[in-house]
Design an enzyme around this catalytic site. Sequence first.
Site, PDB file in Angstrom:
ATOM      1  N   GLU B  65      49.521  63.903  53.103  1.00  0.00           N
ATOM      2  CA  GLU B  65      48.998  62.758  53.850  1.00  0.00           C
ATOM      3  C   GLU B  65      49.362  62.957  55.424  1.00  0.00           C
ATOM      4  OE1 GLU B  65      49.995  62.135  50.796  1.00  0.00           O
ATOM      5  OE2 GLU B  65      48.428  61.185  49.913  1.00  0.00           O
ATOM      6  N   HIS B 134      49.217  50.303  44.501  1.00  0.00           N
ATOM      7  CA  HIS B 134      47.658  50.408  44.775  1.00  0.00           C
ATOM      8  C   HIS B 134      46.853  49.434  45.127  1.00  0.00           C
ATOM      9  CE1 HIS B 134      48.613  54.053  42.510  1.00  0.00           C
ATOM     10  NE2 HIS B 134      47.781  54.708  43.045  1.00  0.00           N
TER      11      HIS B 134
END
Lengths: 327, 330
Positions: B65, B134
Site C-alpha cells: 500500500e 473491513h
Amino acid sequence: MALDIETLVDLYRDMWLIRAFEFGLEREFKKGNVPGMLHTGVGQEATQAALAAHLKATDCFFPDHRCHGINALAQEKHQGDGERIMAELFGRATGVCSGKGGSLHSANPRVGNFGDNAVEGSYMATVLGVALAWQMRKEPNVACCIIGDGTVGRGEFHESLNMAAIWKLPVLYACVNNGYAISMPVGKGHASADIVDLARGYGMPCVQVDGNEIELAYVEVARAVDSIRAGNGPYFLEFKTWRWQGLFSGEFRPAEEVRYWKEDRDPIRLARQKISAQSSLQDADLDRIEAEVAQQIERWIDFAKNSPMPEPAKATADVYVGGEGLR
Amino acid sequence: MTATTVRTRTFVQALNEALDISMASDPSVYLLGEDIAEMGGDFGVTRGLWAKYGAERVRDTPLSEAAIVGTAVGSAMVGLRPVAEIMFADFLGECYDQLVNNAAKMHYMFDGQFKASIVVRTACGGGFGGGPHHSQSVEGWFLNVPGMVIVAPATPADAKGLLLASIENDNPILFLEHKALYRIKGDVPDGHYTTPLRKAAIARPGKDVTVVATMKMVHEALAAASELEKEGIDVEVIDLRTIRPYDAETVLASVHKTGRAVVANEAPKLGGLAAELSATISEECFRALKAPVVRVAGLDAPIPFSLVLESYILPGKKQVVEGIRSVLRA
Ligand SMILES: Cc1ncc(C[n+]2csc(CCOP(=O)(O)OP(=O)(O)O)c2C)c(N)n1
Ligand SMILES: [Mg+2]
C-alpha cells in the site's frame, strides 16, 4: 580505471564545496542563526559528489537529511545559485522553498532535486512513481533516492525494491552506509551489516563501493546510471562510509574508530593525495581551490543572512492548489 | 460539454464510467492497485478497463500500500494523474505516511513546486459483517490533515461527477466509497460532467431541522425525514459530499434557517467529523440555535463481526429519528 586529472580536480572542488557548506552551516547553527535541527554530510562528500557528477537536471534525486551538499551542488551546477539552498536553511524568503522547507525539505525540480522527506525512507515509495512516469513516457531519465543504512529498516525499502524490480523501473538506490543510525550500529539493526545482502534478493545489480574513494564512487555511479539509462531496470549501490557528526549530544564512537576515519579515510585527504601523486599540481594549487570555495560559501552565508524573512501571512498560502475553493 | 441522456446506473457503474471517460480523454490518467486489472477490482469498479486500456495504464500491484500511494504521488510530481485503489479503507494505515506526510504537504512544503494530483479510491464503511478490519469509516483519520481533500459521494450521479472532478483536480484526494452504496441505483447522466468539489448538496429541502450527513448516512437521514414527514416534521437533509475542506456556507445557512441541527456520520463520535460539524455550527450559529446540536455517530468501539453487535455500534435511521426528535423537544 583512473580518472583524468581535470575530472578529479573538479570532484575535489565539489567535495570541498560540500564540506565548506556544512562547516559554515554548523558555525552559523551554533550561533543560533539557523533554526531547527542539523545533520551534516561531512565525511560522506565523495558519495554526494559522485552522484551529482552523473545526475542531470532532467534526472531526479530524493536527498536525505545529510544532503545539503548535493542539494547545493545541483543548485549551483544547473542554476548557478547554490546560495538559495543556504537561504532555505536560514528560513529566508529567497530559499528554494521560500523558507517553508528548511534543512529537511529543500527541493527544486528544475535541478533534479525532488525534495527530502524527513520521514526517513518514505520517498523510497515516491521514487517509484517518478520512475514509472518516465518509463511510460519513454524518457531515459534516472530516478535516484539517497538513503542511510538505518532507513533500510523501513517497510518501504522492501516494497520499493520489489516493485522497482517487477516493473523494471529506472531507479538508482544510493545507500549511504555510514555504520550507524543515530546510535544503532548497522550490524545490530539489520540482518546483515552489508546492505547489498538485503537488496540482492530483489534481483537487481547490487554493488558495494568504498564511499570514501571518489574515483571508485565516480566510476560505479557512472556504470549504474548507464545501465539504468539503457533500460536494464533498477540498480543498487551501497557506499561504505562514515559520518563525522556523532550524536547531537556528542561523540559516542570509540576514539580509534574516529581517528581512523577522520585521518586515514578522509575522502578529501585521499583525493588530495591522489591528485598530488598523479599530476604536477602542488599543495598551493589545491589550497587555492579550497580558499576559493571557502570564500564562495561565505558569500552564500552573507546572502542568506541578508535575505528577507518570509511574509508571516504566507504561512497559510498554498495549502491547497487553487486555495480553499480547490479550483 | 453538457450531458444529455440520463440512465439508471449502479454506484459501481457510475464510478466505472467516470474512470473510462477520464482515461479516454486524458492519456496521463492511469490506474493502479491490487487486483484491479484483469479482475476489475474487489468490487468491480475497474471492470473492463484493463481490456480497453491495457496493462500499462491499468496496473496490478503487489500488497504494497505504501508503494501504491508512493508511486501515485511520484508520478503526479512529474505530471501524471494516477487513480490508486486501496482495496479497503482500513488498510490506509499502511500508506498513511504517504498521504499525510507526503501527498498532503508536498505542494505546501516545497512552495508550490510540485502538485500531488492523485486520487486514492477506497471502500469504507460497515453494515455487512466485515469485522474490525473491513468496516471502518476513516474520514476522521484524515480530517486533521491540512492539504488533504476528502470526497465522499452518496449517490451514483455524484459518484461519477465527483470522481471526474477529483481526477481533474490538482490536489491529493481521498475518495471514499461506502460499500453499502456500491449496488444502489440512481439516475446518472451520460458523458462527461463534473460535480463541484467543496460544495454540499441539499438532498431534501425542509424548514424545521437540518441534518448534515455523509455517504450512507445521507440515505438514513432521508429515510428518517420521510418517516417524520408523516408527523408534519419538515427535515432538511444536507449531503456534505466533500468532507475536507467542507462547504460550511451551505451548512450554516441551513442551520440559520431551521435553528436546529443534527449531524450524522458513521465514524466513531469522539473527535470525528460529527464533532467538527457540531463545533462549527455551535460557534457560528449560536444565536440562531433553538437547541444544542446533536451528533448521531458510531459508538466508541471497534466494529465487531456479529451483525447483532455491529448494528449496535453503527448508527442508522432509528438514531437519526431519535436525534431529530431530541432537538425538536429542546
Ligand atoms: C521513519 C523515521 N523514523 C525515525 C526517524 C528519526 N531519525 C532521523 S535520522 C535517523 C537515523 C537514520 O539513520 P541512517 O538512515 O543510517 O542515516 P544517517 O543519519 O546515519 O545518515 C532517525 C532514526 C525519522 N526521521 N524517520
Ligand atoms: Mg547511517
